[in-house]
Design a protein around this motif. Structure first.
Motif, PDB file in Angstrom:
ATOM      1  N   ALA A 173       3.928   5.520  -5.575  1.00 44.64           N
ATOM      2  CA  ALA A 173       3.818   5.543  -7.044  1.00 44.64           C
ATOM      3  C   ALA A 173       2.733   6.529  -7.472  1.00 44.64           C
ATOM      4  O   ALA A 173       2.918   7.290  -8.432  1.00 44.64           O
ATOM      5  CB  ALA A 173       3.512   4.140  -7.570  1.00 44.64           C
ATOM      6  N   ALA A 174       1.609   6.517  -6.751  1.00 45.45           N
ATOM      7  CA  ALA A 174       0.517   7.451  -7.068  1.00 45.45           C
ATOM      8  C   ALA A 174       0.977   8.887  -6.862  1.00 45.45           C
ATOM      9  O   ALA A 174       0.667   9.782  -7.656  1.00 45.45           O
ATOM     10  CB  ALA A 174      -0.706   7.147  -6.190  1.00 45.45           C
ATOM     11  N   GLU A 175       1.768   9.103  -5.782  1.00 43.54           N
ATOM     12  CA  GLU A 175       2.286  10.451  -5.506  1.00 43.54           C
ATOM     13  C   GLU A 175       3.226  10.902  -6.635  1.00 43.54           C
ATOM     14  O   GLU A 175       3.147  12.046  -7.093  1.00 43.54           O
ATOM     15  CB  GLU A 175       3.027  10.435  -4.168  1.00 43.54           C
ATOM     16  CG  GLU A 175       3.426  11.802  -3.659  1.00 43.54           C
ATOM     17  CD  GLU A 175       4.107  11.721  -2.299  1.00 43.54           C
ATOM     18  OE1 GLU A 175       4.955  12.579  -2.051  1.00 43.54           O
ATOM     19  OE2 GLU A 175       3.793  10.802  -1.512  1.00 43.54           O
ATOM     20  N   ARG A 176       4.117   9.990  -7.095  1.00 44.92           N
ATOM     21  CA  ARG A 176       5.019  10.339  -8.198  1.00 44.92           C
ATOM     22  C   ARG A 176       4.224  10.622  -9.467  1.00 44.92           C
ATOM     23  O   ARG A 176       4.515  11.577 -10.200  1.00 44.92           O
ATOM     24  CB  ARG A 176       6.033   9.206  -8.438  1.00 44.92           C
ATOM     25  CG  ARG A 176       7.122   9.126  -7.383  1.00 44.92           C
ATOM     26  CD  ARG A 176       8.229   8.176  -7.806  1.00 44.92           C
ATOM     27  NE  ARG A 176       7.769   6.825  -8.099  1.00 44.92           N
ATOM     28  CZ  ARG A 176       7.628   5.843  -7.203  1.00 44.92           C
ATOM     29  NH1 ARG A 176       7.904   6.071  -5.925  1.00 44.92           N
ATOM     30  NH2 ARG A 176       7.211   4.644  -7.572  1.00 44.92           N
ATOM     31  N   THR A 177       3.222   9.795  -9.739  1.00 40.75           N
ATOM     32  CA  THR A 177       2.381  10.004 -10.925  1.00 40.75           C
ATOM     33  C   THR A 177       1.675  11.353 -10.846  1.00 40.75           C
ATOM     34  O   THR A 177       1.642  12.109 -11.826  1.00 40.75           O
ATOM     35  CB  THR A 177       1.336   8.863 -11.053  1.00 40.75           C
ATOM     36  OG1 THR A 177       2.024   7.619 -11.149  1.00 40.75           O
ATOM     37  CG2 THR A 177       0.453   9.052 -12.264  1.00 40.75           C
ATOM     38  N   ALA A 224       0.845  -1.203   0.000  1.00 37.84           N
ATOM     39  CA  ALA A 224       0.000   0.000   0.000  1.00 37.84           C
ATOM     40  C   ALA A 224       0.875   1.246   0.000  1.00 37.84           C
ATOM     41  O   ALA A 224       0.602   2.219  -0.719  1.00 37.84           O
ATOM     42  CB  ALA A 224      -0.930  -0.006   1.221  1.00 37.84           C
ATOM     43  N   LYS A 225       1.970   1.202   0.804  1.00 40.03           N
ATOM     44  CA  LYS A 225       2.883   2.344   0.849  1.00 40.03           C
ATOM     45  C   LYS A 225       3.532   2.540  -0.519  1.00 40.03           C
ATOM     46  O   LYS A 225       3.632   3.681  -1.017  1.00 40.03           O
ATOM     47  CB  LYS A 225       3.952   2.120   1.915  1.00 40.03           C
ATOM     48  CG  LYS A 225       4.916   3.276   2.058  1.00 40.03           C
ATOM     49  CD  LYS A 225       5.979   2.991   3.110  1.00 40.03           C
ATOM     50  CE  LYS A 225       6.968   4.149   3.143  1.00 40.03           C
ATOM     51  NZ  LYS A 225       8.126   3.875   3.969  1.00 40.03           N
ATOM     52  N   ALA A 227       2.643  13.961  -9.150  1.00 41.18           N
ATOM     53  CA  ALA A 227       3.643  15.021  -9.293  1.00 41.18           C
ATOM     54  C   ALA A 227       4.020  15.189 -10.760  1.00 41.18           C
ATOM     55  O   ALA A 227       4.139  16.311 -11.263  1.00 41.18           O
ATOM     56  CB  ALA A 227       4.881  14.694  -8.458  1.00 41.18           C
ATOM     57  N   THR A 228       4.182  14.068 -11.471  1.00 42.58           N
ATOM     58  CA  THR A 228       4.517  14.120 -12.897  1.00 42.58           C
ATOM     59  C   THR A 228       3.389  14.788 -13.676  1.00 42.58           C
ATOM     60  O   THR A 228       3.636  15.658 -14.527  1.00 42.58           O
ATOM     61  CB  THR A 228       4.768  12.695 -13.448  1.00 42.58           C
ATOM     62  OG1 THR A 228       5.837  12.093 -12.701  1.00 42.58           O
ATOM     63  CG2 THR A 228       5.126  12.721 -14.918  1.00 42.58           C
ATOM     64  N   LYS A 229       2.148  14.384 -13.369  1.00 43.21           N
ATOM     65  CA  LYS A 229       1.002  14.988 -14.050  1.00 43.21           C
ATOM     66  C   LYS A 229       0.917  16.482 -13.750  1.00 43.21           C
ATOM     67  O   LYS A 229       0.626  17.288 -14.636  1.00 43.21           O
ATOM     68  CB  LYS A 229      -0.303  14.285 -13.655  1.00 43.21           C
ATOM     69  CG  LYS A 229      -0.471  12.933 -14.305  1.00 43.21           C
ATOM     70  CD  LYS A 229      -1.808  12.312 -13.966  1.00 43.21           C
ATOM     71  CE  LYS A 229      -1.984  10.986 -14.693  1.00 43.21           C
ATOM     72  NZ  LYS A 229      -3.260  10.360 -14.372  1.00 43.21           N
ATOM     73  N   ALA A 230       1.167  16.864 -12.500  1.00 39.46           N
ATOM     74  CA  ALA A 230       1.118  18.281 -12.129  1.00 39.46           C
ATOM     75  C   ALA A 230       2.198  19.054 -12.883  1.00 39.46           C
ATOM     76  O   ALA A 230       1.952  20.152 -13.393  1.00 39.46           O
ATOM     77  CB  ALA A 230       1.309  18.438 -10.618  1.00 39.46           C
ATOM     78  N   LYS A 231       3.399  18.467 -12.976  1.00 36.49           N
ATOM     79  CA  LYS A 231       4.490  19.131 -13.699  1.00 36.49           C
ATOM     80  C   LYS A 231       4.128  19.275 -15.172  1.00 36.49           C
ATOM     81  O   LYS A 231       4.327  20.338 -15.770  1.00 36.49           O
ATOM     82  CB  LYS A 231       5.790  18.343 -13.535  1.00 36.49           C
ATOM     83  CG  LYS A 231       6.974  19.041 -14.149  1.00 36.49           C
ATOM     84  CD  LYS A 231       8.266  18.316 -13.877  1.00 36.49           C
ATOM     85  CE  LYS A 231       9.408  19.107 -14.499  1.00 36.49           C
ATOM     86  NZ  LYS A 231      10.686  18.484 -14.360  1.00 36.49           N
ATOM     87  N   ARG A 232       3.588  18.196 -15.759  1.00 32.02           N
ATOM     88  CA  ARG A 232       3.186  18.267 -17.168  1.00 32.02           C
ATOM     89  C   ARG A 232       2.084  19.312 -17.370  1.00 32.02           C
ATOM     90  O   ARG A 232       2.105  20.056 -18.361  1.00 32.02           O
ATOM     91  CB  ARG A 232       2.711  16.892 -17.657  1.00 32.02           C
ATOM     92  CG  ARG A 232       3.845  15.942 -17.912  1.00 32.02           C
ATOM     93  CD  ARG A 232       3.350  14.654 -18.516  1.00 32.02           C
ATOM     94  NE  ARG A 232       4.432  13.687 -18.632  1.00 32.02           N
ATOM     95  CZ  ARG A 232       4.268  12.395 -18.638  1.00 32.02           C
ATOM     96  NH1 ARG A 232       3.047  11.876 -18.542  1.00 32.02           N
ATOM     97  NH2 ARG A 232       5.298  11.589 -18.760  1.00 32.02           N
TER      98      ARG A 232
END
Length: 139
Positions: free
Chosen positions: A38-42, A32-33, A44-49
Motif C-alpha cells: 500500500a505504501a509503495e502504491r501511495t 506488513a507486506k 507511486a501515486t504521489k510520484a505520478k502526481r
C-alpha cells in the motif's frame, strides 16, 4: 525429571504455542507486506502526481515565456512603427521647409524682378524726358 507422559504433554504444549506464535508471525508478516505494498502504491501515486504537477508547471512557464516574448515583440514593433512615423514626419517637415524656402526665394526673385522692371521703366522714362528736355532746349 518429570515423567515421560508429562514431558510429552509439556512438549506438545510448547509445540502448540510455537505453532501459534509462528501463525501470528506469519499473519504479521502478511500485514506488513500488505502495508508495504500500500505504501509503495501511495508513493507511486504521489510520484505520478508530482510528475504531472511538474509538467503543468513547466507548461505554464513555457506559456508565460511565450506570452512575454510576444509582448516584447509587440512592444518592439510598436517602437519601430513610432520611429518610422517620426522619421516620416521629420522628412515631411524637412520637405515642407525646403518648399517654403524655395517659395520664399521665388517670391523674392519675383519682387526683385518687378522692382528691376519698374526701375528700368523709370530710367527709360527719365532718359526720354531728358532727351525731350534737351531737344526743347535746343529749339
Amino acid at each position: 525429571p518429570p515423567p515421560p507422559e508429562l514431558a510429552g504433554g509439556a512438549e506438545g504444549a510448547l509445540a502448540a504455542e510455537a505453532r501459534q506464535e509462528a501463525a501470528i508471525e506469519a499473519e504479521l508478516a502478511r500485514e506488513a507486506k500488505a502495508l508495504a505494498e500500500a505504501a509503495e502504491r501511495t508513493a507511486a501515486t504521489k510520484a505520478k502526481r508530482a510528475e504531472e504537477l511538474a509538467e503543468k508547471v513547466a507548461d505554464a512557464a513555457v506559456e508565460k515565456a511565450d506570452i512575454e516574448a510576444k509582448r516584447v515583440e509587440e512592444a518592439k514593433k510598436l517602437t519601430e512603427d513610432r520611429a518610422q512615423k517620426a522619421a516620416t514626419k521629420a522628412k515631411k517637415d524637412e520637405d515642407a521647409q525646403a518648399l517654403a524656402e524655395a517659395a520664399e526665394r521665388t517670391a523674392a526673385t519675383k519682387a526683385a524682378n518687378k522692382v528691376a522692371r519698374e526701375a528700368k521703366k523709370f530710367a527709360e522714362a527719365t532718359v526720354e524726358k531728358a532727351a525731350m528736355e534737351a531737344k526743347r532746349v535746343e529749339e
